[in-house]
Design an enzyme around this catalytic site. Structure first.
Site, PDB file in Angstrom:
ATOM      1  CB  CYS A  92      -0.941   0.010   1.195  1.00  0.00           C
ATOM      2  SG  CYS A  92      -2.107  -1.367   1.204  1.00  0.00           S
ATOM      3  CG  HIS A 348      -6.172   1.838   0.057  1.00  0.00           C
ATOM      4  ND1 HIS A 348      -5.023   2.390  -0.478  1.00  0.00           N
ATOM      5  CD2 HIS A 348      -5.758   0.824   0.858  1.00  0.00           C
ATOM      6  CE1 HIS A 348      -3.966   1.741  -0.012  1.00  0.00           C
ATOM      7  NE2 HIS A 348      -4.397   0.772   0.798  1.00  0.00           N
ATOM      8  CB  CYS A 378      -0.630   0.319   7.768  1.00  0.00           C
ATOM      9  SG  CYS A 378      -2.301   0.360   7.081  1.00  0.00           S
TER      10      CYS A 378
END
Length: 392
Positions: A92, A348, A378
């Site tokens: 991510c 996201h 994260c």
């Protein structure tokens, strides 16, 4: 200012998010990336020939995002074919790492103009498909024998990690639901007030009614209520997290241009911000999503700052427990966190989220007349990036 080489951000853009199977699903990810690369060039005013490199974050590098999608994006953009490119995967945090690599290149003096970028079409290239294809075809599993010996009986899972954080830090389902509603409320307010206009790149799409421009984040629930969020089925019946308190699957791209002081002067560029600190740390790969807490501690220490010195924070809302645990650990002011909403409302798009959040952060600093911003993410495997910027 000291004589330490400095990296500057001169443009920061993102597309509006598209829901899974939604308005951006008809756009090839290479073309989606090209739109952000072109916008980063246009808004900086620089000659495309001056760009030394493009670093692109992308997590699911398969199918339409295979074959070095960063390079494909360059070839589909207005950048000359002589522009190098590389595609990276730090899960991510891929495009946040792209910003950090770009900054390091500029600060080292080896390059002067680098575009950090990211893309993920989660509609067209489903999350995890690069791994599941190989498993289905009997081509192996990422958990090697030695890795399994180190972590016996463990399957690294972000869902499991998020539930572990909620339990460890004592967050109830009601608290998670309330946080999710706040994300939507802030995103609605930001959208209706025009807060995103300077960062969003309109993308031409085909609809049943013809061609139009996509420029509003599709994931925002403008009719969101606490009752509606609370009614969403739990991912794990024995857990606390639902799809409503997790980040939305999303299509999107984003780009941030990073330049040296020499390039700033030579090309007459106007800086939005300067890079103040670059940090990356790693910790427990099982709870995994908790690492931004400790990475922030490290970044502030290295920068000689305290959390109160930071005016705005962007903490990726992979799952509601992550920013809530970050707030609890750091003692940060909730009113400074994700002031325009986060991934629970806005989506996201995995590899694109790092540069997406930075675009939102630098424009929010300008809009609210603030100085310092901190971004953290994260990442799978228990890794976390922290980037601190100073608005100019």
């Amino acid at each position: 200012m000291s004589n330490t080489p400095t990296a500057y951000i001169v443009s920061a853009v993102r597309t509006a998010g598209g829901r899974r199977g939604g308005r951006l699903a008809g756009v090839h990810p290479v073309d989606l990336l090209a739109r952000s690369l072109d916008a980063a060039l246009d808004r900086s005013g620089i000659d495309p020939e001056a760009v030394d490199d493009v670093i692109t974050g992308c997590v699911t590098q398969a199918g339409e995002q295979a074959m070095q999608v960063g390079r494909m994006g360059v070839l589909a953009s207005k950048l000359p074919q002589s522009t190098p490119a590389v595609t990276i995967d730090r899960q991510c945090g891929s495009s946040q790492q792209a910003i950090q690599f770009a900054s390091q290149a500029v600060m080292s003096g080896t390059q002067d103009v680098v575009i950090a970028s990211g893309v993920e079409s989660m509609s067209r290239v489903p999350m995890g498909s690069n791994a599941t294809f190989h498993m289905k075809e009997g081509l192996g599993h990422y958990m090697s024998p030695e890795l399994q010996a180190q972590y016996p009986g463990i399957q690294f899972s972000q869902f499991m990690g998020a539930e572990m954080i909620a339990e460890k830090h004592g967050f109830s389902k009601d608290q998670l639901d309330a946080y999710a509603l706040e994300s939507h409320m802030r995103a609605i307010k930001a959208t209706e007030s025009g807060a995103f206009e300077d960062e969003i790149v309109p993308v031409e799409i085909e609809t049943a009614d013809g061609t139009e421009m996509h420029k509003v984040d599709e994931g925002i629930r403008f009719d969101a209520t606490l009752e509606g969020i609370a009614s969403v089925k739990l991912i794990n019946p024995e857990g606390r997290i639902s799809a409503a308190t997790a980040s939305q699957i999303c299509d999107g791209s984003s780009a941030v241009m990073v330049v040296s002081e020499e390039a700033l002067k030579r090309h007459g560029l106007t800086p939005l911000a300067r890079i103040h600190n670059l940090t990356v740390t790693a910790g427990d790969p099982v709870i995994m999503l908790e690492e931004p807490l400790f990475a922030t501690d490290r970044a502030l220490e290295r920068a000689g700052m305290k959390i109160g010195d930071i005016d705005l924070y962007e903490v990726n809302e992979a799952f509601a427990p992550v920013p809530l645990a970050w707030l609890k650990h750091t003692g940060a002011d909730p009113d400074r966190l994700n002031v325009h909403g986060g991934a629970i409302a806005l989506g996201h798009p995995l590899g694109a989220s790092g540069t997406k959040l930075m675009a939102t952060l630098v424009h929010a600093l300008k809009r609210h007349d603030k100085r310092y911003g901190l971004q953290t993410m994260c990442e799978g495997g228990g890794v976390a990036n922290v980037t601190i910027v100073e608005r100019l």
